[in-house]
Design a protein around this motif. Structure first.
Motif, PDB file in Angstrom:
ATOM      1  N   SER A  24       0.825  -1.200   0.000  1.00 18.95           N
ATOM      2  CA  SER A  24       0.000   0.000   0.000  1.00 18.95           C
ATOM      3  C   SER A  24       0.868   1.262   0.000  1.00 18.95           C
ATOM      4  O   SER A  24       1.892   1.331   0.698  1.00 18.95           O
ATOM      5  N   VAL A  26       0.142   4.002   1.333  1.00 19.58           N
ATOM      6  CA  VAL A  26      -0.083   4.738   2.579  1.00 19.58           C
ATOM      7  C   VAL A  26       0.403   3.884   3.745  1.00 19.58           C
ATOM      8  O   VAL A  26       0.498   2.659   3.641  1.00 19.58           O
ATOM      9  N   LEU A  28       0.058   1.987   7.201  1.00 19.12           N
ATOM     10  CA  LEU A  28      -1.001   1.304   7.930  1.00 19.12           C
ATOM     11  C   LEU A  28      -0.415   0.679   9.186  1.00 19.12           C
ATOM     12  O   LEU A  28       0.593  -0.037   9.122  1.00 19.12           O
ATOM     13  N   VAL A 118      -3.940   5.249   9.854  1.00 18.68           N
ATOM     14  CA  VAL A 118      -3.650   5.422   8.425  1.00 18.68           C
ATOM     15  C   VAL A 118      -2.853   6.722   8.267  1.00 18.68           C
ATOM     16  O   VAL A 118      -3.303   7.793   8.680  1.00 18.68           O
ATOM     17  N   THR A 120      -0.599   9.293   5.619  1.00 18.88           N
ATOM     18  CA  THR A 120      -0.338   9.674   4.239  1.00 18.88           C
ATOM     19  C   THR A 120       0.564  10.895   4.212  1.00 18.88           C
ATOM     20  O   THR A 120       0.353  11.848   4.978  1.00 18.88           O
TER      21      THR A 120
END
Length: 443
Positions: A24, A26, A28, A118, A120
């Motif tokens: 991913s 992002v 996690l 999460v 970003t």
């Protein structure tokens, strides 16, 4: 479907889920509601690396406490069975010797004792937003046909050069009222007119433009909250020929803006600037100081034996002590100075146009005030002291990272040598001889 086939399907789905998590784009992190991590993907480890000392990250909330101590309170105060604890909460991280990194953080409760974090990287987005804000300020000067705008020019001496109808629509002044007068004609009587005008013009000359908000008045005496933008006009040779001015009536938006600004820039407990906004302001002031060869100092301070106060008098008493520290700090600072909460019981004071010896004097004055002013709480009279470390802009400390590091070393020395004191490092790097009083910044 046989049990073996079902197991194979579940295994495939699990592998697909793991692949998604590890590939991913992002970050996690899976943890319990206390922040204890049991799974984290490589992107999260990469984004959080600047916060981790010693190479390990076992508790996500502990890791984030240094830059966003309020997140733990948000998690513990969340009462829903599941749902978003916070969404797109901005975290400002400063890896040493690099450009700042801004992360968007969402905390989601997905089970009784299961928390997903999460992360970003939105650093480029934040830079773009700042550019848009500057552009919007310039575009405001075009809107001269709207009733809540006035647009006019000043000559090189700061006097109104020409009148137009937008001035009459906004403030009711005729040509004879304003032409040849100074910009402070529009300021409210309580706005220190002469000093504010001189400061605005000086800042506009330095940076090309300057914008601020203050109370303004119409010819009839009606007060309104005005946004005042002053931009420099230059001849081809670069000499200042005058200034363009835009005044906007923003009274209707003031309450909403004030509330929003307080939420975005202020620590909810103490009223100090939060870490993110303090860093933003500090970077701008350091750039200005370097560009114009002006002094700047930074003071880090920490409440002494704060854990003991919490343990003996309770966390609410500890909160009162922190609020008291900020109140006393604001009492010794100028309007141009900034106090920010960096995390926990650690605060910083940003002192533009302040020489090292002046910063030491400010820190000592604050130290003495805190020592001799008990905190009254719930029938108790709490005694608190602080330790302070001072650093100043120099060739060695020429950016915010270096200043914070130097001030932190001085703070550590103050703690190590007995607490309730002020320490400074590297003062000889900034000034090698006593500067006469009439040549200092005269705090």
């Amino acid at each position: 479907m046989t049990s073996t086939a079902a197991d194979n399907d579940l295994g495939s789905e699990y592998e697909a889920l793991l692949s998604f998590m590890y590939l991913s784009p992002v970050g996690l992190v899976r943890s319990d509601m206390d922040g204890v991590v049991d799974m984290m993907n490589p992107m999260a480890a990469q984004l959080l690396m600047p916060l981790v000392k010693g190479g390990g990250l076992s508790n996500i909330l502990d890791a984030l406490t240094a830059i966003a101590p309020e997140l733990r309170n948000m998690v513990s105060g969340f009462t829903g069975e599941r749902g978003a604890v916070c969404e797109n909460y901005r975290l400002f991280i400063r890896p040493a010797k690099t450009q700042p990194v801004v992360l968007s953080c969402s905390l989601i409760k997905v089970g009784e004792n299961l928390l997903m974090t999460v992360l970003t990287d939105i650093s480029r987005q934040v830079v773009a937003e700042r550019r848009v804000q500057q552009t919007e300020s310039w575009l405001a000067g075009i809107c001269t046909n709207i009733n809540d705008f006035a647009f006019f020019t000043l000559d090189e001496h700061g006097q109104v050069e020409a009148w137009n109808s937008s001035i009459e629509r906004l403030a009711g002044f005729s040509p004879d009222d304003v032409v040849g007068k100074r910009l402070d004609l529009f300021y409210g009587l309580d706005q220190e007119r002469g000093g504010r005008l001189l400061q605005q013009v000086a800042l506009a000359r330095d940076d090309g433009w300057h914008m601020e908000e203050c109370w303004c008045e119409t010819k009839s005496g009606r007060r309104f909250w005005g946004q005042v933008l002053v931009c420099v006009l230059r001849e081809d040779a670069g000499e200042v020929s005058g200034y363009s001015v835009v005044i906007r009536d923003t009274s209707e938006r003031k309450v909403t803006t004030d509330n929003l600004e307080r939420l975005l820039t202020t620590d909810h407990l103490t009223g100090a600037r939060n870490r993110a906004h303090f860093i933003q302001v500090a970077e701008a002031e350091i750039a200005r100081a370097k560009r114009h060869a002006r002094p700047l100092s930074l003071v880090m301070l920490d409440a002494d034996h704060f854990k003991a106060i919490n343990d003996t008098a309770g966390h609410k008493a500890g909160d009162e002590v922190l609020k008291h520290l900020v109140t006393e700090a604001k009492g010794v600072l100028r309007p141009s100075d900034v106090v920010g909460r960096l995390g926990g019981e650690e605060f910083a004071l940003l002192l533009p146009q302040t020489l090292p010896q002046e910063a030491v004097a400010v820190a000592e004055r604050l130290r003495a005030l805190v020592e001799h002013a008990p905190v009254e709480f719930d029938g108790q009279s709490l005694r608190a002291t602080i330790s302070l470390g001072v650093a100043s802009l120099s060739e060695r400390n020429d950016n915010l990272d270096d200043l914070l590091e130097a001030a932190d070393r001085a703070l550590y020395e103050a703690k190590r040598s007995g607490r309730n004191r002020v320490c400074v490092v590297g003062i000889e790097e900034v000034v090698n001889e006593t500067i006469p009083q009439d040549e200092t910044s005269k705090r």
